[in-house]
Design a protein around this motif. Structure first.
Motif, PDB file in Angstrom:
ATOM      1  N   VAL A   1      14.763  10.461  -2.422  1.00 20.95           N
ATOM      2  CA  VAL A   1      14.292   9.098  -2.183  1.00 20.95           C
ATOM      3  C   VAL A   1      12.958   9.125  -1.452  1.00 20.95           C
ATOM      4  N   VAL A   2      12.056   8.255  -1.868  1.00 21.20           N
ATOM      5  CA  VAL A   2      10.771   8.056  -1.200  1.00 21.20           C
ATOM      6  C   VAL A   2      10.719   6.608  -0.740  1.00 21.20           C
ATOM      7  N   THR A   3      10.340   6.395   0.527  1.00 21.94           N
ATOM      8  CA  THR A   3      10.255   5.036   1.062  1.00 21.94           C
ATOM      9  C   THR A   3       8.866   4.767   1.616  1.00 21.94           C
ATOM     10  N   TRP A   4       8.488   3.493   1.614  1.00 23.58           N
ATOM     11  CA  TRP A   4       7.217   3.082   2.212  1.00 23.58           C
ATOM     12  C   TRP A   4       7.291   1.592   2.549  1.00 23.58           C
ATOM     13  N   GLY A   5       6.393   1.183   3.422  1.00 19.50           N
ATOM     14  CA  GLY A   5       6.363  -0.201   3.877  1.00 19.50           C
ATOM     15  C   GLY A   5       6.652  -0.269   5.365  1.00 19.50           C
ATOM     16  N   ASN A   6       7.124  -1.403   5.826  1.00 18.27           N
ATOM     17  CA  ASN A   6       7.398  -1.621   7.241  1.00 18.27           C
ATOM     18  C   ASN A   6       8.506  -0.669   7.714  1.00 18.27           C
ATOM     19  N   PRO A   7       8.203   0.187   8.690  1.00 18.52           N
ATOM     20  CA  PRO A   7       9.189   1.181   9.145  1.00 18.52           C
ATOM     21  C   PRO A   7      10.497   0.569   9.653  1.00 18.52           C
TER      22      PRO A   7
ATOM     23  N   ASP B   1       0.860  -1.183   0.000  1.00 16.69           N
ATOM     24  CA  ASP B   1       0.000   0.000   0.000  1.00 16.69           C
ATOM     25  C   ASP B   1       0.897   1.234   0.000  1.00 16.69           C
ATOM     26  N   SER B   2       0.987   1.895  -1.138  1.00 14.96           N
ATOM     27  CA  SER B   2       1.821   3.088  -1.247  1.00 14.96           C
ATOM     28  C   SER B   2       0.993   4.370  -1.199  1.00 14.96           C
ATOM     29  N   SER B   3      -0.259   4.275  -0.747  1.00 15.90           N
ATOM     30  CA  SER B   3      -1.146   5.447  -0.776  1.00 15.90           C
ATOM     31  C   SER B   3      -0.620   6.613   0.054  1.00 15.90           C
ATOM     32  N   ALA B   4       0.116   6.345   1.127  1.00 16.80           N
ATOM     33  CA  ALA B   4       0.645   7.425   1.966  1.00 16.80           C
ATOM     34  C   ALA B   4       1.687   8.268   1.238  1.00 16.80           C
ATOM     35  N   VAL B   5       2.333   7.696   0.238  1.00 19.50           N
ATOM     36  CA  VAL B   5       3.377   8.421  -0.510  1.00 19.50           C
ATOM     37  C   VAL B   5       3.047   8.536  -2.000  1.00 19.50           C
ATOM     38  N   HIS B   6       1.845   8.161  -2.367  1.00 15.00           N
ATOM     39  CA  HIS B   6       1.449   8.134  -3.770  1.00 15.00           C
ATOM     40  C   HIS B   6       1.758   9.445  -4.500  1.00 15.00           C
ATOM     41  N   ASP B   7       1.445  10.566  -3.876  1.00 17.63           N
ATOM     42  CA  ASP B   7       1.667  11.864  -4.522  1.00 17.63           C
ATOM     43  C   ASP B   7       3.146  12.189  -4.721  1.00 17.63           C
ATOM     44  N   GLN B   8       4.022  11.536  -3.954  1.00 19.07           N
ATOM     45  CA  GLN B   8       5.461  11.766  -4.085  1.00 19.07           C
ATOM     46  C   GLN B   8       6.092  10.869  -5.152  1.00 19.07           C
ATOM     47  N   LEU B   9       5.391   9.829  -5.558  1.00 20.66           N
ATOM     48  CA  LEU B   9       5.953   8.849  -6.476  1.00 20.66           C
ATOM     49  C   LEU B   9       5.742   9.270  -7.923  1.00 20.66           C
ATOM     50  N   LYS B  10       6.435  10.309  -8.308  1.00 16.59           N
ATOM     51  CA  LYS B  10       6.426  10.833  -9.670  1.00 16.59           C
ATOM     52  C   LYS B  10       7.866  10.886 -10.164  1.00 16.59           C
ATOM     53  N   SER B  11       8.071  10.685 -11.425  1.00 11.04           N
ATOM     54  CA  SER B  11       9.420  10.720 -12.026  1.00 11.04           C
ATOM     55  C   SER B  11      10.364   9.755 -11.319  1.00 11.04           C
ATOM     56  N   VAL B  12       9.893   8.542 -11.079  1.00 11.22           N
ATOM     57  CA  VAL B  12      10.708   7.518 -10.415  1.00 11.22           C
ATOM     58  C   VAL B  12      11.710   6.941 -11.405  1.00 11.22           C
ATOM     59  N   ARG B  13      12.964   6.886 -10.967  1.00  9.08           N
ATOM     60  CA  ARG B  13      14.059   6.382 -11.799  1.00  9.08           C
ATOM     61  C   ARG B  13      14.369   4.917 -11.499  1.00  9.08           C
ATOM     62  N   GLN B  14      14.270   4.538 -10.218  1.00  9.80           N
ATOM     63  CA  GLN B  14      14.642   3.177  -9.818  1.00  9.80           C
ATOM     64  C   GLN B  14      13.907   2.823  -8.534  1.00  9.80           C
ATOM     65  N   ILE B  15      13.605   1.536  -8.357  1.00 11.97           N
ATOM     66  CA  ILE B  15      13.007   1.045  -7.112  1.00 11.97           C
ATOM     67  C   ILE B  15      13.806  -0.149  -6.631  1.00 11.97           C
ATOM     68  N   GLN B  16      14.051  -0.184  -5.324  1.00 12.83           N
ATOM     69  CA  GLN B  16      14.651  -1.342  -4.671  1.00 12.83           C
ATOM     70  C   GLN B  16      13.723  -1.780  -3.545  1.00 12.83           C
ATOM     71  N   ALA B  17      13.878  -3.024  -3.120  1.00 12.46           N
ATOM     72  CA  ALA B  17      13.012  -3.551  -2.063  1.00 12.46           C
ATOM     73  C   ALA B  17      13.792  -4.380  -1.060  1.00 12.46           C
ATOM     74  N   THR B  18      13.420  -4.235   0.221  1.00 18.65           N
ATOM     75  CA  THR B  18      13.803  -5.199   1.242  1.00 18.65           C
ATOM     76  C   THR B  18      12.674  -6.227   1.245  1.00 18.65           C
ATOM     77  N   TRP B  19      12.650  -7.107   2.235  1.00 24.33           N
ATOM     78  CA  TRP B  19      11.555  -8.070   2.297  1.00 24.33           C
ATOM     79  C   TRP B  19      10.221  -7.385   2.573  1.00 24.33           C
ATOM     80  N   PHE B  20      10.252  -6.224   3.262  1.00 25.11           N
ATOM     81  CA  PHE B  20       9.005  -5.625   3.723  1.00 25.11           C
ATOM     82  C   PHE B  20       8.873  -4.136   3.435  1.00 25.11           C
ATOM     83  N   ALA B  21       9.689  -3.572   2.554  1.00 27.09           N
ATOM     84  CA  ALA B  21       9.630  -2.136   2.270  1.00 27.09           C
ATOM     85  C   ALA B  21      10.210  -1.856   0.889  1.00 27.09           C
ATOM     86  N   PHE B  22       9.901  -0.647   0.392  1.00 23.55           N
ATOM     87  CA  PHE B  22      10.400  -0.203  -0.901  1.00 23.55           C
ATOM     88  C   PHE B  22      11.090   1.153  -0.758  1.00 23.55           C
ATOM     89  N   ALA B  23      12.037   1.407  -1.649  1.00 16.51           N
ATOM     90  CA  ALA B  23      12.700   2.713  -1.740  1.00 16.51           C
ATOM     91  C   ALA B  23      12.776   3.081  -3.214  1.00 16.51           C
TER      92      ALA B  23
END
Length: 103
Positions: free
Chosen positions: A47-53, A17-39
């Motif tokens: 950088v914009v992050t979301w998921g398990n703090p 659920d990226s709704s908390a940061v949805h408005d910030q997720l524009k012009s994304v160049r790359q995404i990486q993930a841990t087991w429980f979060a995205f950057a």
């Protein structure tokens, strides 16, 4: 997506659920993930992050350092960002690489 936006799905607490940061997720160049979060690296190098703090979904402690980010790598529970000047900023679970203060 083609316009640089992001769509996420899955378990909400694990980044699905990226709704908390949805408005910030524009012009994304790359995404990486841990087991429980995205950057996401944006075109401006921020950088914009979301998921398990505890697993990197909350980068607020280092957000002021996350400028001119060139690349992000992830472990199971932490992220490390390489900045334009070659320095590294880490966040997430300390025992999994989220604390680089000792190096």
């Amino acid at each position: 997506l083609e316009d640089g936006s992001v769509v996420a799905w899955g378990r909400p607490g694990s980044g699905g659920d990226s709704s908390a940061v949805h408005d910030q997720l524009k012009s994304v160049r790359q995404i990486q993930a841990t087991w429980f979060a995205f950057a996401a690296i944006l075109e401006d190098g921020s950088v914009v992050t979301w998921g398990n703090p505890d697993c990197g979904g909350d980068s607020s402690a280092v957000q002021d350092q996350l400028k001119s980010v060139q690349q992000i790598q992830a472990t199971s529970f932490a992220f490390a960002a390489i900045l334009e000047d070659g320095s590294v900023v880490a966040w997430g679970r300390p025992g999994s690489g989220g604390d680089s203060s000792a190096v």
